[in-house]
Design a protein around this motif. Structure first.
Motif, PDB file in Angstrom:
ATOM      1  N   ARG A 130       0.811  -1.213   0.000  1.00 17.76           N
ATOM      2  CA  ARG A 130       0.000   0.000   0.000  1.00 17.76           C
ATOM      3  C   ARG A 130       0.850   1.272   0.000  1.00 17.76           C
ATOM      4  N   LEU A 131       2.176   1.106  -0.016  1.00 19.40           N
ATOM      5  CA  LEU A 131       3.065   2.258  -0.070  1.00 19.40           C
ATOM      6  C   LEU A 131       3.416   2.600  -1.508  1.00 19.40           C
ATOM      7  N   GLU A 132       3.813   3.837  -1.732  1.00 15.32           N
ATOM      8  CA  GLU A 132       4.300   4.261  -3.042  1.00 15.32           C
ATOM      9  C   GLU A 132       5.798   4.495  -2.939  1.00 15.32           C
ATOM     10  N   LYS A 133       6.523   3.419  -2.648  1.00 17.94           N
ATOM     11  CA  LYS A 133       7.959   3.533  -2.445  1.00 17.94           C
ATOM     12  C   LYS A 133       8.625   2.228  -2.855  1.00 17.94           C
ATOM     13  N   PRO A 134       9.814   2.291  -3.461  1.00 13.78           N
ATOM     14  CA  PRO A 134      10.522   1.068  -3.832  1.00 13.78           C
ATOM     15  C   PRO A 134      10.820   0.189  -2.618  1.00 13.78           C
ATOM     16  N   ILE A 135      10.680  -1.115  -2.815  1.00 11.80           N
ATOM     17  CA  ILE A 135      10.937  -2.099  -1.773  1.00 11.80           C
ATOM     18  C   ILE A 135      12.057  -3.022  -2.243  1.00 11.80           C
ATOM     19  N   LEU A 136      13.105  -3.115  -1.454  1.00  8.48           N
ATOM     20  CA  LEU A 136      14.206  -4.038  -1.729  1.00  8.48           C
ATOM     21  C   LEU A 136      13.942  -5.313  -0.929  1.00  8.48           C
ATOM     22  N   LEU A 137      13.592  -6.380  -1.627  1.00 10.78           N
ATOM     23  CA  LEU A 137      13.188  -7.626  -0.973  1.00 10.78           C
ATOM     24  C   LEU A 137      14.322  -8.637  -1.031  1.00 10.78           C
ATOM     25  N   LYS A 138      14.958  -8.860   0.102  1.00 12.86           N
ATOM     26  CA  LYS A 138      16.044  -9.833   0.166  1.00 12.86           C
ATOM     27  C   LYS A 138      15.483 -11.258   0.241  1.00 12.86           C
ATOM     28  N   ARG A 139      16.193 -12.154  -0.379  1.00 12.94           N
ATOM     29  CA  ARG A 139      15.800 -13.560  -0.363  1.00 12.94           C
ATOM     30  C   ARG A 139      16.026 -14.157   1.024  1.00 12.94           C
ATOM     31  N   GLY A 140      15.068 -14.918   1.505  1.00  9.38           N
ATOM     32  CA  GLY A 140      15.241 -15.612   2.767  1.00  9.38           C
ATOM     33  C   GLY A 140      16.390 -16.603   2.683  1.00  9.38           C
ATOM     34  N   TYR A 141      17.110 -16.776   3.783  1.00  5.63           N
ATOM     35  CA  TYR A 141      18.324 -17.591   3.705  1.00  5.63           C
ATOM     36  C   TYR A 141      18.040 -19.078   3.502  1.00  5.63           C
ATOM     37  N   SER A 142      16.781 -19.482   3.658  1.00  2.00           N
ATOM     38  CA  SER A 142      16.417 -20.872   3.365  1.00  2.00           C
ATOM     39  C   SER A 142      15.304 -20.958   2.324  1.00  2.00           C
ATOM     40  N   ALA A 143      15.052 -19.875   1.617  1.00  2.00           N
ATOM     41  CA  ALA A 143      13.915 -19.815   0.691  1.00  2.00           C
ATOM     42  C   ALA A 143      14.293 -20.300  -0.702  1.00  2.00           C
ATOM     43  N   THR A 144      13.365 -20.984  -1.332  1.00  2.00           N
ATOM     44  CA  THR A 144      13.531 -21.313  -2.742  1.00  2.00           C
ATOM     45  C   THR A 144      13.248 -20.071  -3.573  1.00  2.00           C
ATOM     46  N   ILE A 145      13.648 -20.118  -4.834  1.00  2.00           N
ATOM     47  CA  ILE A 145      13.375 -18.993  -5.726  1.00  2.00           C
ATOM     48  C   ILE A 145      11.872 -18.779  -5.849  1.00  2.00           C
ATOM     49  N   LYS A 146      11.100 -19.856  -5.936  1.00  2.00           N
ATOM     50  CA  LYS A 146       9.653 -19.722  -6.063  1.00  2.00           C
ATOM     51  C   LYS A 146       9.052 -19.029  -4.848  1.00  2.00           C
ATOM     52  N   GLU A 147       9.504 -19.399  -3.656  1.00  2.00           N
ATOM     53  CA  GLU A 147       8.988 -18.756  -2.438  1.00  2.00           C
ATOM     54  C   GLU A 147       9.342 -17.279  -2.425  1.00  2.00           C
ATOM     55  N   TRP A 148      10.504 -16.959  -2.894  1.00  2.00           N
ATOM     56  CA  TRP A 148      10.959 -15.569  -2.964  1.00  2.00           C
ATOM     57  C   TRP A 148      10.084 -14.760  -3.919  1.00  2.00           C
ATOM     58  N   ILE A 149       9.822 -15.315  -5.087  1.00  2.00           N
ATOM     59  CA  ILE A 149       8.983 -14.629  -6.070  1.00  2.00           C
ATOM     60  C   ILE A 149       7.564 -14.448  -5.541  1.00  2.00           C
ATOM     61  N   LEU A 150       7.049 -15.451  -4.873  1.00  2.00           N
ATOM     62  CA  LEU A 150       5.689 -15.336  -4.327  1.00  2.00           C
ATOM     63  C   LEU A 150       5.630 -14.290  -3.212  1.00  2.00           C
ATOM     64  N   ALA A 151       6.715 -14.130  -2.482  1.00  2.00           N
ATOM     65  CA  ALA A 151       6.765 -13.055  -1.479  1.00  2.00           C
ATOM     66  C   ALA A 151       6.683 -11.698  -2.170  1.00  2.00           C
ATOM     67  N   ALA A 152       7.393 -11.553  -3.285  1.00  2.00           N
ATOM     68  CA  ALA A 152       7.308 -10.316  -4.057  1.00  2.00           C
ATOM     69  C   ALA A 152       5.894 -10.088  -4.566  1.00  2.00           C
ATOM     70  N   GLU A 153       5.232 -11.163  -4.927  1.00  2.00           N
ATOM     71  CA  GLU A 153       3.862 -11.060  -5.433  1.00  2.00           C
ATOM     72  C   GLU A 153       2.919 -10.468  -4.384  1.00  2.00           C
ATOM     73  N   TYR A 154       3.155 -10.749  -3.114  1.00  2.00           N
ATOM     74  CA  TYR A 154       2.324 -10.163  -2.056  1.00  2.00           C
ATOM     75  C   TYR A 154       2.368  -8.636  -2.124  1.00  2.00           C
ATOM     76  N   ILE A 155       3.551  -8.096  -2.346  1.00  2.00           N
ATOM     77  CA  ILE A 155       3.692  -6.645  -2.424  1.00  2.00           C
ATOM     78  C   ILE A 155       3.030  -6.107  -3.690  1.00  2.00           C
ATOM     79  N   ILE A 156       3.323  -6.760  -4.806  1.00  2.00           N
ATOM     80  CA  ILE A 156       2.800  -6.303  -6.096  1.00  2.00           C
ATOM     81  C   ILE A 156       1.285  -6.412  -6.148  1.00  2.00           C
ATOM     82  N   ALA A 157       0.743  -7.544  -5.665  1.00  2.00           N
ATOM     83  CA  ALA A 157      -0.696  -7.783  -5.724  1.00  2.00           C
ATOM     84  C   ALA A 157      -1.485  -6.784  -4.885  1.00  2.00           C
TER      85      ALA A 157
END
Length: 270
Positions: A130-157
């Protein structure tokens, strides 16, 4: 998915004034792990600016494994980051840890960083949408690429498409380095999504001597920028001194990255 190249058909560029993350320019983010004092931060910011950096990094709130370790200066640290921005013209990226601090961090930061431990804090990610500001989303240290992308989707959606991914190394069975920097992820992200991606070779290796080689490797693999730790006096750092570049090492790395960027059709504007 909203971040898929199937949707956008082109590389997304996150604009921050004159800085464009995701285009043909290589963006350099650098600074100390933590804001420790006014003198330390302003000296670090001076070197970042002088040697070609574009964005000053520094933690005001620090997630630490031990509750007895330095946790950051909080709002005072944010004020010092704002002062450094005023003096140097550098933009500022800093970490948000707690949803209670969203308004505070949003007020001071140009880019809000979400660290590895909070990558799957879905309630927080929704609020960032809900913010109008760039978000730098670091990958979780045990996360798969898919989990990382889906986390980004939460922000985008939830309305904020200004997401920058950051590969910062994952936990593997290897113990020679702090983490294993996943260069595969950079090329995969570029192929399968439209999101810009930067790398963090400081956390990705945990060793000062390995930061420059992995930074160059990441740019070769397609990274749009790097974020590294640089401290005027790493031996005196309150956190992560062993992976923080000295100013002269940072300057040398920038010179080397300039040549690498040209080889992969990117420009390092200094």
């Amino acid at each position: 998915m909203l971040s898929s190249v199937e949707v956008e058909k082109h590389q997304k560029i996150v604009e921050l004034g004159d800085i464009k993350i995701g285009g043909d320019e290589l963006v350099i983010m650098a600074g100390p792990c933590a804001v420790e004092s006014r003198e330390q931060l302003l000296e670090a910011a001076k070197y970042v600016k002088e040697y070609g950096g574009h964005i000053l990094r520094g933690g005001a709130f620090k997630p630490r494994t031990s509750p007895y370790s330095f946790q950051g200066l909080g709002e005072e640290g944010l004020k010092l980051l704002a002062e450094a921005r005023e003096e140097t013209g550098l933009k500022v990226v800093t970490e948000l840890m707690d949803s209670d601090d969203i308004e505070l961090v949003n007020h001071y930061a140009d880019i809000i960083q979400i660290g590895s431990r909070n990558m799957q804090n879905y309630g927080l990610l929704k609020k960032l949408g809900r913010l109008e500001k760039p978000i730098l989303l670091k990958r979780g240290y045990s996360a798969t690429i898919k989990e990382w992308i889906l986390a980004a989707e939460y922000i985008i959606a939830h309305g904020n498409s200004q997401v920058i991914l950051c590969e910062r190394g994952i936990r593997t069975f290897e113990t020679a380095t702090r983490n294993t920097l996943d260069l595969n992820a950079i090329a995969w992200i570029k192929e399968m999504t439209d999101l810009p991606i930067i790398i963090d070779p400081s956390h990705g290796t945990g060793k000062r001597s390995l930061v420059a080689p992995l930074a160059k490797a990441g740019v070769t693999a397609g990274a749009d920028g790097i974020i590294v730790e640089m401290h005027p006096y790493p031996e005196e750092a309150l956190c992560d001194g062993e992976q923080s570049l000295r100013p002269e090492e940072f300057a040398q790395m920038i010179k080397e990255l300039d040549r690498v960027a040209q080889a992969v059709d990117k420009r390092l504007v200094v």
